[in-house]
Write a protein that holds these residues in place. Structure first.
Motif, short mmCIF file in Angstrom:
data_model
loop_
_atom_site.label_atom_id
_atom_site.label_comp_id
_atom_site.label_asym_id
_atom_site.label_seq_id
_atom_site.Cartn_x
_atom_site.Cartn_y
_atom_site.Cartn_z
N ALA A 1 54.56 -6.99 13.55
CA ALA A 1 54.51 -7.68 12.25
C ALA A 1 55.92 -8.07 11.80
O ALA A 1 56.13 -9.17 11.27
CB ALA A 1 53.85 -6.79 11.21
N ALA A 2 56.88 -7.17 12.02
CA ALA A 2 58.26 -7.47 11.64
C ALA A 2 58.79 -8.68 12.39
O ALA A 2 59.49 -9.53 11.83
CB ALA A 2 59.14 -6.25 11.92
N LEU A 3 58.44 -8.76 13.66
CA LEU A 3 58.91 -9.88 14.47
C LEU A 3 58.34 -11.21 13.96
O LEU A 3 59.04 -12.21 13.89
CB LEU A 3 58.51 -9.65 15.93
N LYS A 4 57.06 -11.20 13.59
CA LYS A 4 56.45 -12.42 13.06
C LYS A 4 57.14 -12.87 11.78
O LYS A 4 57.43 -14.05 11.59
CB LYS A 4 54.96 -12.19 12.81
N VAL A 5 57.39 -11.91 10.89
CA VAL A 5 58.07 -12.24 9.64
C VAL A 5 59.49 -12.75 9.92
O VAL A 5 59.95 -13.73 9.33
CB VAL A 5 58.11 -11.02 8.70
N LYS A 6 60.17 -12.08 10.84
CA LYS A 6 61.54 -12.47 11.17
C LYS A 6 61.60 -13.90 11.69
O LYS A 6 62.49 -14.68 11.32
CB LYS A 6 62.09 -11.50 12.23
N ARG A 7 60.63 -14.26 12.54
CA ARG A 7 60.61 -15.62 13.09
C ARG A 7 60.31 -16.64 11.99
O ARG A 7 60.90 -17.72 11.95
CB ARG A 7 59.58 -15.72 14.21
N LYS B 1 61.68 -21.07 8.42
CA LYS B 1 61.37 -21.71 7.13
C LYS B 1 62.50 -21.65 6.11
O LYS B 1 62.63 -22.53 5.26
CB LYS B 1 60.11 -21.09 6.53
N LEU B 2 63.32 -20.59 6.19
CA LEU B 2 64.33 -20.41 5.16
C LEU B 2 65.34 -21.56 5.12
O LEU B 2 65.65 -22.07 4.03
CB LEU B 2 65.03 -19.07 5.35
N PRO B 3 65.89 -22.00 6.27
CA PRO B 3 66.86 -23.11 6.19
C PRO B 3 66.27 -24.38 5.57
O PRO B 3 66.93 -25.05 4.78
CB PRO B 3 67.24 -23.33 7.66
N SER B 4 65.02 -24.71 5.91
CA SER B 4 64.44 -25.94 5.37
C SER B 4 64.20 -25.82 3.87
O SER B 4 64.32 -26.80 3.12
CB SER B 4 63.13 -26.27 6.08
N LEU B 5 63.86 -24.61 3.41
CA LEU B 5 63.66 -24.42 1.97
C LEU B 5 64.97 -24.53 1.21
O LEU B 5 65.01 -25.04 0.09
CB LEU B 5 63.03 -23.04 1.71
N LEU B 6 66.04 -24.05 1.82
CA LEU B 6 67.34 -24.07 1.14
C LEU B 6 67.97 -25.45 1.14
O LEU B 6 68.85 -25.72 0.34
CB LEU B 6 68.29 -23.07 1.80
N GLY B 7 67.53 -26.32 2.06
CA GLY B 7 68.09 -27.67 2.09
C GLY B 7 69.27 -27.77 3.03
O GLY B 7 69.88 -26.79 3.43
N SER B 8 69.63 -28.99 3.36
CA SER B 8 70.65 -29.24 4.38
C SER B 8 72.00 -28.66 4.00
O SER B 8 72.78 -28.25 4.86
CB SER B 8 70.79 -30.75 4.63
N GLN B 9 72.31 -28.61 2.70
CA GLN B 9 73.61 -28.10 2.29
C GLN B 9 73.75 -26.61 2.55
O GLN B 9 74.83 -26.05 2.45
CB GLN B 9 73.87 -28.41 0.81
N ASN B 10 72.64 -25.95 2.89
CA ASN B 10 72.70 -24.51 3.12
C ASN B 10 72.36 -24.14 4.57
O ASN B 10 72.15 -22.98 4.88
CB ASN B 10 71.72 -23.78 2.19
N LYS C 1 71.93 -12.44 7.53
CA LYS C 1 71.64 -12.21 6.11
C LYS C 1 70.38 -11.39 5.87
O LYS C 1 70.24 -10.75 4.84
CB LYS C 1 71.50 -13.55 5.38
N VAL C 2 69.43 -11.44 6.80
CA VAL C 2 68.15 -10.79 6.60
C VAL C 2 67.85 -9.86 7.77
O VAL C 2 67.82 -10.30 8.93
CB VAL C 2 67.01 -11.82 6.46
N THR C 3 67.66 -8.59 7.49
CA THR C 3 67.23 -7.63 8.50
C THR C 3 65.75 -7.36 8.30
O THR C 3 65.33 -6.91 7.23
CB THR C 3 68.00 -6.30 8.35
N VAL C 4 64.94 -7.66 9.31
CA VAL C 4 63.50 -7.41 9.23
C VAL C 4 63.12 -6.44 10.35
O VAL C 4 63.38 -6.71 11.52
CB VAL C 4 62.67 -8.70 9.36
N THR C 5 62.55 -5.33 10.00
CA THR C 5 62.20 -4.31 10.99
C THR C 5 61.07 -3.44 10.43
O THR C 5 60.58 -3.68 9.33
CB THR C 5 63.44 -3.47 11.35
N LEU D 1 63.91 -15.05 21.87
CA LEU D 1 64.35 -13.83 21.21
C LEU D 1 65.51 -13.18 21.95
O LEU D 1 65.67 -13.32 23.16
CB LEU D 1 63.19 -12.82 21.16
N GLN D 2 66.31 -12.44 21.20
CA GLN D 2 67.38 -11.66 21.81
C GLN D 2 66.76 -10.55 22.66
O GLN D 2 65.70 -10.01 22.33
CB GLN D 2 68.27 -11.05 20.73
N PRO D 3 67.41 -10.17 23.78
CA PRO D 3 66.89 -9.09 24.62
C PRO D 3 66.60 -7.82 23.83
O PRO D 3 65.60 -7.14 24.09
CB PRO D 3 68.00 -8.88 25.65
#
Length: 615
Positions: free
Chosen positions: A76-82, A87-96, A104-108, A460-462
């Motif tokens: 579940a953590a992996l799905k949220v992380k992906r 989605k986060l960059p597109s929500l924040l817009g190109s300037q971000n 910035k986000v640790t999901v585990t 994904l990272q190893p």
């Protein structure tokens, strides 16, 4: 960030969330502590990610601080992380877009979070923990005596002490500091030298570090100014103790969960945890209100709403006739009749080759076997997922996979498609002489899982791949890979299906004594000749908690469907020993206020006419 940029981000988020008032209330909330009631299908994950985006945009997550997201499984953590990364960059817009989401986000999950701490600070309580914690083989406290090398290494008294802590957790009792220290010392002195660690020790080690080294605890309180917890209703007492250890007066909190999906009370999920924390931490409660999963099915929308209202009113909701939900049902005079109707419907649904169907059971028993026989007679292929967590074969398969996985990948952690195929082949060879259906299904699950990781998760990272697979083996969670199996029809228990979804779901054995386990305490004494069992008008106080727990299981089963749910029952039932009784009745959950059963069986003979009259 300029007001113009912030306005653009808010407009972007608002548009993507279809102006959903309750979702936007969560997303743009300035409350530092939110508890969000988020049922399945209500857009929980997208709400959570959009709220994180809003916090970034408004500067409430300053550099170099991070957000900590916790879930209950690494899958579940992996799905949220992906989803966060996508989605986060597109929500924040190109300037971000320059924001490095991974930084910035640790999901585990809870164990993954604790393992990260032990990699840095485990040496504070044991030199042996200078090693990578992932190289130790995790084992349950009750499974120690099943391992020959471990059973001879510890005394009966020590084994009793370990199992007592496991029992305490299941009984919602947090061990005190001396008990945690005693427990940890047994694991450190007796199990770590044999390359084993217990599941509970992974968390209890960290609790002891926080107790003895305040500066370490203070660092984590400062490093994570925002903690987001998913599936909060399943929190047990030691996970909650861990959470409270890293919450400071300044910590922002977002807890998401659904009280009606709390189905793990029997292994220690804390009751009423969502209401308890509101007062303790001054949290603002918001309940998501729009069901996106059933947006195209008015009856399923009503069914979801009406079951929830029965839960909140202890089966006394006020529901008008126009708001009653129709629930398609198959009713048999015998278990064979019931199974025949269920399988006939499955056969009809499978004409669409893109459709996925789950047939779910509360318990594994005679009725499931009869449904299997009918599927075979109809020449319908299916995946057998009726695993029980305490099955010896199920446990042994996971333990073997864990040991072989660590031996192959533990040091290099080079996980590519070729290496995973070699691993899968070696496991198949190891079990080549065992041909029962449980092992065959587990081998199919393993093949589906490693293919998913090798192909779809190739980016994904190893370390993430390693953590995902090891966590699944250690926590006996291969059943969660059922979503990757190439089969139109799945047979599973309700508990095994939690977190998964199919187009259509048929919930079998929706009968008295099966879904409610506490019928012997019920004052509503129904005549055995009645078709329905009814909930009591006045529920005894000592019965309320257990009855709601059972309703949660029924609700979780129904909401595994994306398009339509069905139920089935019969006037005949078998107990857990296979003994036959002619006293089956449709359970009270299917006849509560706001739910009307309709005949789902095709009219193929006089028997179906009889059912129509019964309904």
């Amino acid at each position: 960030m300029s007001n113009a940029n912030l306005a653009a981000i808010k407009e972007n988020i608002t548009t993507q969330h279809e102006n959903d008032e309750k979702q936007l209330e969560v997303i743009f909330s300035d409350s530092p502590r939110l508890i969000v009631e988020a049922p399945a299908g209500y857009g929980k994950t997208t709400t959570m990610i959009s709220h994180i985006a809003y916090l970034f945009a408004t500067g409430r997550i300053p550099n170099p601080k991070r957000i900590l997201g916790l879930t209950f499984s690494v899958n579940a953590a992996l799905k949220v992380k992906r989803e966060v990364a996508e989605k986060l960059p597109s929500l924040l817009g190109s300037q971000n877009r320059h924001v490095a989401i991974g930084e910035k986000v640790t999901v585990t999950n809870y164990h993954g979070f604790c393992k990260g701490i032990l990699k840095k600070y485990g040496y504070l309580i044991a030199d042996a923990l200078r090693r990578d914690i992932n190289l130790f083989r995790a084992v349950g406290d009750s499974d120690i005596e099943k391992q020959a090398s471990l059973k001879t290494a510890i005394t009966d008294t020590e084994l009793h002490s370990l199992k007592a802590v496991e029992t305490a957790v299941k009984e919602l009792r947090i061990p005190d500091t001396p008990t945690i220290h005693e427990y940890n010392q047994i694991v450190i002195k007796k199990l770590l030298p044999l390359d084993y660690v217990t599941h509970n020790a992974v968390i209890l080690f960290v609790l002891e570090i926080f107790t003895n080294h305040a500066e370490v605890k203070k660092f984590y309180q400062s490093f994570y100014p925002l903690i987001v917890v998913d599936e909060f209703q399943d929190t047990n007492c030691i996970a909650w103790e861990l959470l409270e250890s890293i919450i400071s007066d300044q910590t922002q909190l977002v807890f998401l969960g659904d009280p009606l999906q709390r189905i793990y009370g029997f292994i220690g999920a804390l009751p009423n945890i969502m209401s308890t924390v509101i007062e303790k931490y001054g949290m603002t409660k918001v309940a998501l209100a729009k069901n996106y999963r059933f947006r195209n099915n008015d009856d399923m929308l009503k069914l979801d709403k009406n079951i929830r209202e029965n839960a909140t009113t202890y089966f006394a909701p006020h529901i008008s006739d126009k708001d009653i939900a129709n629930l398609p049902a198959f009713l048999g005079l015998t278990q064979k009749d019931e199974a025949r109707q269920v399988v006939a419907k499955v056969k009809t649904l499978t004409t669409d080759k893109d459709v996925k169907i789950a047939v779910l059971f509360r318990v594994r028993g005679k009725n499931a076997e009869i449904v299997e026989e009918e599927l075979t007679d109809f020449n319908i292929s299916y995946f057998y997922g009726m695993f029980k967590d305490d099955d010896a074969a199920y446990i042994d398969f996971h333990n073997t996979c864990r040991n072989m996985f660590i031996n192959q990948f533990g040091k290099s952690k080079t996980i590519n498609q070729k290496a995973l195929s070699k691993f899968s082949d070696s496991v198949r060879t190891e079990f080549s002489k065992k041909t029962d259906k449980t092992i065959n299904s587990l081998l199919r699950l393993l093949d589906a899982l490693v293919k998913k990781v090798a192909v779809d998760y190739a980016d994904l990272q190893p370390e993430d791949k390693y953590t995902l697979l090891l966590d699944i083996f250690e926590n006996h969670q291969l059943k969660q890979a059922m979503e990757y199996v190439d089969s139109q029809v799945i047979l599973s228990t309700v508990h095994g299906a939690k977190g998964l979804e199919w187009d259509y779901v048929i919930v079998c054995d929706v009968e008295k004594w099966v879904f409610p386990f506490i019928c012997h305490k019920c004052p509503s004494k129904c005549n055995n000749n009645d078709l329905y069992c009814r909930p009591p008008q006045n529920i005894p106080p000592e019965m309320k908690g257990a009855l709601l727990d059972d309703l949660c299981v029924f609700y979780v089963a129904i909401t595994r469907a994306k398009k339509q749910a069905f139920i089935s029952a019969s006037k005949e039932r078998f107990n857990t020993h296979g003994q036959q009784f002619h006293e089956g009745q449709v359970c009270c959950f299917a006849s509560v206020n706001g739910v009307r059963l309709i005949n789902a069986a095709p009219k193929v003979d006089d028997y179906s006419e009889t059912l129509s009259r019964l309904l």
